[in-house]
Every structure is written in structure tokens, then in C-alpha cells.
Design a protein around this motif. Structure first.
Motif, PDB file in Angstrom:
ATOM      1  N   GLU A  54       0.807  -1.220   0.000  1.00 18.41           N
ATOM      2  CA  GLU A  54       0.000   0.000   0.000  1.00 18.41           C
ATOM      3  C   GLU A  54       0.844   1.276   0.000  1.00 18.41           C
ATOM      4  OE1 GLU A  54      -2.282  -2.916   2.801  1.00 18.41           O
ATOM      5  OE2 GLU A  54      -0.189  -2.422   2.304  1.00 18.41           O
ATOM      6  N   TYR A  56       3.169   3.447  -1.460  1.00 20.14           N
ATOM      7  CA  TYR A  56       3.772   3.743  -2.759  1.00 20.14           C
ATOM      8  C   TYR A  56       4.917   4.766  -2.714  1.00 20.14           C
ATOM      9  CZ  TYR A  56       1.170   7.969  -2.135  1.00 20.14           C
ATOM     10  OH  TYR A  56       0.714   9.136  -1.597  1.00 20.14           O
ATOM     11  N   LYS A 196      -3.318  13.228  -4.613  1.00 17.82           N
ATOM     12  CA  LYS A 196      -3.904  12.183  -5.463  1.00 17.82           C
ATOM     13  C   LYS A 196      -5.234  11.743  -4.851  1.00 17.82           C
ATOM     14  CE  LYS A 196      -0.099   9.973  -4.956  1.00 17.82           C
ATOM     15  NZ  LYS A 196       0.506  10.902  -3.949  1.00 17.82           N
ATOM     16  N   ASP A 197      -5.789  10.658  -5.326  1.00 17.98           N
ATOM     17  CA  ASP A 197      -7.106  10.259  -4.859  1.00 17.98           C
ATOM     18  C   ASP A 197      -7.079   9.807  -3.395  1.00 17.98           C
ATOM     19  OD1 ASP A 197      -7.278   6.954  -4.853  1.00 17.98           O
ATOM     20  OD2 ASP A 197      -5.807   7.746  -6.271  1.00 17.98           O
ATOM     21  N   GLU A 199      -8.541   7.344  -1.763  1.00 17.36           N
ATOM     22  CA  GLU A 199      -8.378   5.926  -1.439  1.00 17.36           C
ATOM     23  C   GLU A 199      -6.907   5.528  -1.409  1.00 17.36           C
ATOM     24  OE1 GLU A 199      -9.703   1.466  -3.014  1.00 17.36           O
ATOM     25  OE2 GLU A 199     -10.360   3.254  -4.115  1.00 17.36           O
ATOM     26  N   THR A 200      -6.148   5.948  -2.415  1.00 15.25           N
ATOM     27  CA  THR A 200      -4.724   5.612  -2.460  1.00 15.25           C
ATOM     28  C   THR A 200      -3.994   6.171  -1.248  1.00 15.25           C
ATOM     29  OG1 THR A 200      -4.717   5.529  -4.872  1.00 15.25           O
ATOM     30  CG2 THR A 200      -2.591   5.874  -3.793  1.00 15.25           C
ATOM     31  N   ARG A 203      -5.119   4.349   2.157  1.00 15.15           N
ATOM     32  CA  ARG A 203      -4.590   2.982   2.250  1.00 15.15           C
ATOM     33  C   ARG A 203      -3.096   2.990   2.596  1.00 15.15           C
ATOM     34  NH1 ARG A 203      -4.409   0.418  -2.406  1.00 15.15           N
ATOM     35  NH2 ARG A 203      -4.248  -1.658  -1.497  1.00 15.15           N
ATOM     36  N   ALA A 204      -2.380   3.994   2.099  1.00 13.31           N
ATOM     37  CA  ALA A 204      -0.943   4.068   2.355  1.00 13.31           C
ATOM     38  C   ALA A 204      -0.639   4.296   3.833  1.00 13.31           C
ATOM     39  CB  ALA A 204      -0.318   5.180   1.516  1.00 13.31           C
ATOM     40  N   LYS A 310       3.772   7.268 -12.727  1.00 14.60           N
ATOM     41  CA  LYS A 310       2.361   7.444 -12.379  1.00 14.60           C
ATOM     42  C   LYS A 310       2.074   8.835 -11.817  1.00 14.60           C
ATOM     43  CE  LYS A 310       1.427   2.544 -11.475  1.00 14.60           C
ATOM     44  NZ  LYS A 310       0.933   1.554 -10.480  1.00 14.60           N
ATOM     45  N   ARG A 312       2.931  10.195  -9.043  1.00 13.85           N
ATOM     46  CA  ARG A 312       2.499  10.154  -7.644  1.00 13.85           C
ATOM     47  C   ARG A 312       3.436  10.937  -6.731  1.00 13.85           C
ATOM     48  NH1 ARG A 312       0.754   3.907  -6.256  1.00 13.85           N
ATOM     49  NH2 ARG A 312      -1.241   3.907  -7.349  1.00 13.85           N
TER      50      ARG A 312
END
Length: 323
Positions: A54, A56, A196-197, A199-200, A203-204, A310, A312
Motif C-alpha cells: 500500500e 507507494y 492524489k485520490d 483511497e490511495t 490505504r498508504a 504514475k 504520484r
């Protein structure tokens, strides 16, 4: 093998912790600084976090450095690489390899609050780069920047998105303090996690394996160990969420039940209502325009801006300019 010089600045660690605990846990909205996550156990837990599926940021930043370390070497001709909050220095090896191959690098100066983690990392670097002078500095990068050694031109690397742990006013002060210790034309290499979104992001900071939760509660274990407190770690649960207005992740410890904690080393007793929170960390996320503006205000000009595939994570190479 290169001899490792560990320079340890005098710190009243217990006194700093006592002051932070008294200030943070007597505030209307309780808080604790994230630097107290990082004893030996906390540093080990964070290394585990960087390997989680998770999480990133570490992989994304490593991708950028793998692709652009040669550009950093070519643009800076650095004689000294300084790394703030070095941890294991794993990603920094990409920079060391590039600067060594470029032929300009003479010394590596890692700075970290954890003497054990710093010594281990510095010894490993010295073994693998025998021609390099390795001089570790045990200290707090918010206090000891003016004592950094090294031959100009220097590159100061502040990676991992750690800049996001500062509130905006603290970020401005920190960036100004970095600029003050650099000569005109020296460099800052800065890693910034990007917006960023939801959810990402969430979760991280709340992984399925519970490693981040253990890392978060480690601050209570440190207070128990250092100040003789009786925090029951099981009485607090890990909470994280995305604050869209401020564009940062917040990490909290929430009391599962009503609890009173004695902290003899801070001459303090703290009562927690069920559901009450302690904020332990913010992790701000950035946009390119904001990074460039904050660096410019501190006396830096961004020469290069790179992201991973990506988009990110952003890495900026900024040159110190005339005040």
C-alpha cells in the motif's frame, strides 16, 4: 575501509521529550510530534512500512532517483552529499553511485536522530564506498543544520516526503534554515508526495497488516520507556484520514475507552475520554506550483522537476540563489 566519523551533538533527549509531552498532552487538542516515533524499534517499523504494497511513496521516489541520479550528478558537480533524516540511506545509494561515477564526490554526510540507525547505515556505506569520507552527524535536522560539514559544492538531500510532516509555517522556517547554511549556488534535492485520490492516500497510511498502526502507537511506548509513563497501548487505536481542505493525511491515536495515564518523568497525569484523539502526524501532499512557490520564498530556484511514471511523487532539484 573508510573510517566512519560519528559526530554526536549534545541533546537532552529526555528534556526535549518531556517538554513536547507537557505541551502536547495538555493542549485542548492533544498532539505529539512525529519525531518521537523513531527509536530503534520505530525506525525498524518504518523500514517495514516502506516495503508494504500500500505504501507507494518509497517505490515512486526510488523510480525517480534511479532515472535521474545521473542528472543530479551532472548538474551539481557535488563534492559533498548531505542526507537529512538518513535512516537506512538505501535510496541515497543511487545518488552515491551516480556522483561517484561522475568523479566529483568526496564525502557523504548522513544526519539522523537515531544514533544506532545512523551508525549502521554509515558503516555499510563506508564498506561499499571505500574511497568516500563518511561523516555521520547524530542530531535533529531542525536544530543542527548549521553544524553540517562538507566541501562545497554540496547537495542536501531531503527525501521520502518528510517535508510534509511540517505544518506550513514550520516548512517555511525549515526551508529558510537550509538556505542559510548553503552557499549561493549549492543545492537542495527535495522529495514531495503529490496530491492524489483519497483511497490511495488513506490505504498508504492504514495498511492491512497493521504495521502503520504499530508504528503510530510506538510513540506511546517511547514515552513509557523514557518518562516512566503507564500508557496501555491496547487502550488506543490507530486512525488516519485525508484532510481535503488542507491537503494532508492526519494520523491519530484514539482512546478506545476512558483512561488516565501517569507520566512521572513529565510530572503529569493525563485523562482521556473515550473516543478522544491525540494527533501524532500530518503528512502534507503537494502540487508542483506550491513546491516551487515555497522554495522560491526560501531562496531557492527550482532547476529540475521530476516525477515517477504514475505522477504520484515529485522530486525537485533547487539551487540556492542570491538573497
Amino acid at each position: 575501509m573508510t573510517e566512519v566519523d560519528l559526530e554526536s551533538h549534545r541533546r537532552d533527549v529526555a528534556g526535549e521529550l518531556r517538554a513536547d509531552v507537557r505541551a502536547g498532552l495538555t493542549a485542548e487538542q492533544k498532539w505529539l510530534p512525529p519525531k518521537w516515533f523513531y527509536d530503534a524499534e520505530g525506525s525498524e517499523l518504518f523500514e517495514k512500512i516502506t516495503e508494504l504494497p500500500e505504501y507507494y511513496p518509497t517505490r515512486s521516489e526510488r523510480e525517480v532517483l534511479a532515472a535521474r541520479a545521473g542528472d543530479v550528478a551532472r548538474l551539481t558537480d557535488a563534492h559533498t552529499l548531505v542526507e537529512l533524516g538518513s535512516g537506512s540511506s538505501e535510496k541515497t545509494r543511487l545518488l552515491l553511485d551516480a556522483l561517484t561515477e561522475h568523479g566529483t564526490l568526496e564525502s557523504f554526510v548522513p544526519l539522523d536522530v537515531s544514533e544506532s540507525a545512523l551508525a549502521e547505515a554509515a558503516e555499510a556505506i563506508a564498506a561499499d564506498y571505500p574511497k568516500l569520507e563518511v561523516r555521520g552527524v547524530v542530531g535533529d535536522f531542525t536544530q543542527h543544520l548549521n553544524l553540517l560539514p562538507g566541501t562545497s559544492p554540496r547537495v542536501v538531500a531531503f527525501l521520502g516526503g518528510t517535508i510534509g510532516n511540517f505544518l506550513p509555517g514550520e516548512r517555511a522556517m525549515f526551508l529558510h534554515s537550509v538556505r542559510e547554511v548553503l552557499d549561493e549556488g549549492e543545492w537542495l534535492l527535495l522529495g514531495t508526495d503529490l496530491v492524489k485520490d483519497r483511497e490511495t492516500l488513506e490505504r498508504a497510511y492504514d495498511d492491512a497488516a497493521g504495521v502503520t498502526a504499530a508504528f503510530n502507537s510506538n510513540v506511546l511506548r517511547v514515552i513509557n520507556s523514557q518518562l516512566g509513563a503507564n500508557f496501555d497501548l491496547d487502550a488506543f487505536e490507530h486512525v488516519s484520514h485525508w484532510n481535503a481542505e488542507d491537503e494532508w493525511i492526519e494520523m491519530w491515536l484514539r482512546a478506545r475507552r476512558e483512561v488516565t495515564v501517569d507520566i512521572p518523568g513529565a510530572d503529569l497525569q493525563v485523562h482521556f475520554a473515550a473516543g478522544e484523539h491525540i494527533r501524532t502526524e500530518i503528512s502534507a501532499k503537494f502540487r508542483r506550483t506550491g513546491v516551487e512557490a515555497e522554495l522560491a520564498a526560501a531562496g531557492f530556484a527550482v532547476e529540475r522537476w521530476w516525477t515517477d511514471s504514475k505522477e504520484r511523487f515529485g522530486v525537485s532539484l533547487a539551487r540556492s540563489v542570491r538573497a
